[in-house]
Scaffold this motif. Sequence first.
Motif, PDB file in Angstrom:
ATOM      1  N   TRP A  58       0.838  -1.274   0.118  1.00  8.67           N
ATOM      2  CA  TRP A  58      -0.012   0.047  -0.048  1.00  8.67           C
ATOM      3  C   TRP A  58       0.998   1.120   0.019  1.00  8.67           C
ATOM      4  CZ3 TRP A  58      -3.964  -3.406  -0.019  1.00  8.67           C
ATOM      5  CH2 TRP A  58      -4.999  -2.833  -0.557  1.00  8.67           C
ATOM      6  N   LYS A  59       1.989   1.077   0.749  1.00  8.41           N
ATOM      7  CA  LYS A  59       3.034   2.176   0.712  1.00  8.41           C
ATOM      8  C   LYS A  59       3.495   2.570  -0.594  1.00  8.41           C
ATOM      9  CE  LYS A  59       4.580   1.656   5.475  1.00  8.41           C
ATOM     10  NZ  LYS A  59       5.621   1.006   6.099  1.00  8.41           N
ATOM     11  N   LEU A  60       3.815   1.463  -1.182  1.00  8.77           N
ATOM     12  CA  LEU A  60       4.389   1.495  -2.561  1.00  8.77           C
ATOM     13  C   LEU A  60       3.172   2.080  -3.646  1.00  8.77           C
ATOM     14  CD1 LEU A  60       6.710   0.372  -4.634  1.00  8.77           C
ATOM     15  CD2 LEU A  60       5.563  -1.594  -4.888  1.00  8.77           C
ATOM     16  N   LYS A  61       2.136   1.617  -3.489  1.00  9.57           N
ATOM     17  CA  LYS A  61       0.881   2.108  -4.200  1.00  9.57           C
ATOM     18  C   LYS A  61       0.847   3.668  -4.059  1.00  9.57           C
ATOM     19  CE  LYS A  61      -3.729   1.318  -3.851  1.00  9.57           C
ATOM     20  NZ  LYS A  61      -4.738   2.006  -4.942  1.00  9.57           N
ATOM     21  N   GLN A  62       0.891   4.041  -3.030  1.00 10.50           N
ATOM     22  CA  GLN A  62       0.961   5.453  -2.689  1.00 10.50           C
ATOM     23  C   GLN A  62       2.012   6.203  -3.004  1.00 10.50           C
ATOM     24  OE1 GLN A  62       0.462   5.902   1.679  1.00 10.50           O
ATOM     25  NE2 GLN A  62      -1.864   5.177   1.449  1.00 10.50           N
ATOM     26  N   GLU A  63       2.940   5.735  -3.152  1.00 10.54           N
ATOM     27  CA  GLU A  63       4.429   6.490  -3.537  1.00 10.54           C
ATOM     28  C   GLU A  63       4.214   6.803  -5.045  1.00 10.54           C
ATOM     29  OE1 GLU A  63       6.791   8.319  -2.110  1.00 10.54           O
ATOM     30  OE2 GLU A  63       5.402   7.779  -0.296  1.00 10.54           O
ATOM     31  N   LEU A  64       3.658   5.233  -5.841  1.00  9.03           N
ATOM     32  CA  LEU A  64       3.757   5.372  -7.294  1.00  9.03           C
ATOM     33  C   LEU A  64       2.429   6.316  -7.676  1.00  9.03           C
ATOM     34  CD1 LEU A  64       3.595   1.568  -7.759  1.00  9.03           C
ATOM     35  CD2 LEU A  64       5.326   3.191  -8.640  1.00  9.03           C
ATOM     36  N   GLU A  65       1.536   6.616  -6.901  1.00 17.01           N
ATOM     37  CA  GLU A  65       0.396   7.610  -7.204  1.00 17.01           C
ATOM     38  C   GLU A  65       0.935   8.933  -7.189  1.00 17.01           C
ATOM     39  OE1 GLU A  65      -2.946   6.464  -4.872  1.00 17.01           O
ATOM     40  OE2 GLU A  65      -3.680   4.798  -5.900  1.00 17.01           O
ATOM     41  N   LYS A  66       1.768   9.199  -6.271  1.00 18.22           N
ATOM     42  CA  LYS A  66       2.611  10.566  -6.180  1.00 18.22           C
ATOM     43  C   LYS A  66       3.082  10.989  -7.544  1.00 18.22           C
ATOM     44  CE  LYS A  66       2.928  10.532  -1.321  1.00 18.22           C
ATOM     45  NZ  LYS A  66       4.177  10.487  -0.226  1.00 18.22           N
ATOM     46  N   ARG A  67       3.490   9.964  -8.135  1.00 18.32           N
ATOM     47  CA  ARG A  67       4.306  10.132  -9.417  1.00 18.32           C
ATOM     48  C   ARG A  67       3.394   9.697 -10.755  1.00 18.32           C
ATOM     49  NH1 ARG A  67       7.424   9.085  -5.406  1.00 18.32           N
ATOM     50  NH2 ARG A  67       9.385   9.423  -5.252  1.00 18.32           N
ATOM     51  N   GLY A  68       2.229   9.706 -10.452  1.00 20.67           N
ATOM     52  CA  GLY A  68       1.253   9.582 -11.550  1.00 20.67           C
ATOM     53  C   GLY A  68       0.916   8.083 -12.034  1.00 20.67           C
TER      54      GLY A  68
END
Length: 275
Positions: A242-252
Amino acid sequence: MKAINVEKLSFSYDKQNTILKQLSFHIEEGSYTTIIGHNGSGKSTIAKLLIGLLEKDEGSIYIQGIELKEETLQTIRSKIGVVFQNPDNQFIGATVADDIAFGLENHQVDPEKMEDIIQNFAHKVGMNQYLQQEPTKLSGGQKQRVAIAGVLAMTPSILIFDEATSMLDPKGKEEIKRLIKEIHQLHNITILSITHDMEEVAQSDHVIVLKQGRIVMEGKPADIFLNDQQLKDLQLDIPFQWKLKQELEKRGITLSNELTIEEVVDELCQLRLKK
Ligand SMILES: Nc1ncnc2c1ncn2[C@@H]1O[C@H](COP(=O)(O)OP(=O)(O)O)[C@@H](O)[C@H]1O
Ligand SMILES: [Mg+2]
């Protein structure tokens, strides 16, 4: 009908400090629910109240529509199986087979059928090769699998796990989490699992978050993990994926919801292929 229905449940060990405060929740038949919360928030107390090991002060508990009281205690206990934290506390027999049989012996099962039943449930948890072994010689994960077989053999409709993986090594934890998921998918058993393991929470249908005897959040794992700050304040974490997913979202890069670690990896591989 709900598998479990708890209404305004209050409980105190010493009639002074209220541990559970007007707690209400319900658990759908056939669902997989996890309960999370810091140590001392009342999780094990809930489990003990549900199987009638402790007596409530106020409120009511219904198991498959039957109200838990002295007259219904035996009926209700026959519907619920529990696996506790410490694998070493659940053993009494000389062999794995004896352990699986233990509950059945108290249930007047035809001795001729016993062998087949033991084989069948040992097989379900992948322990059929170990039936004649001494339970003390098994690893923690194997001991928990045997405990699960013993509980499943009683054909409960509800299974409660009280931190069943917390004393196991990483391999044991993985084994048991996979087994819980499998039991939920294959058998029509309602699962209630008290856990600290956010990977396990991610594989459940519904999460109840407890703080000092009160429910502070409740919902689907994907929705609960969105409140990562609030979880952090409760000293709870969100799973790595989930953390990974959130970080990826910050990068679009937006991944779909309801993700296990395997699904994240699959989706990332597909994204790479598309490039
Ligand atoms: N047998 C007991 N007697 C008195 N207090 C208890 C007993 N068992 C637990 N408690 C207290 O009740 C609270 C909730 O405990 P518990 O349900 O075990 O929490 P959890 O499982 O969430 O860690 C804690 O404050 C704990 O100290
Ligand atoms: Mg506990």
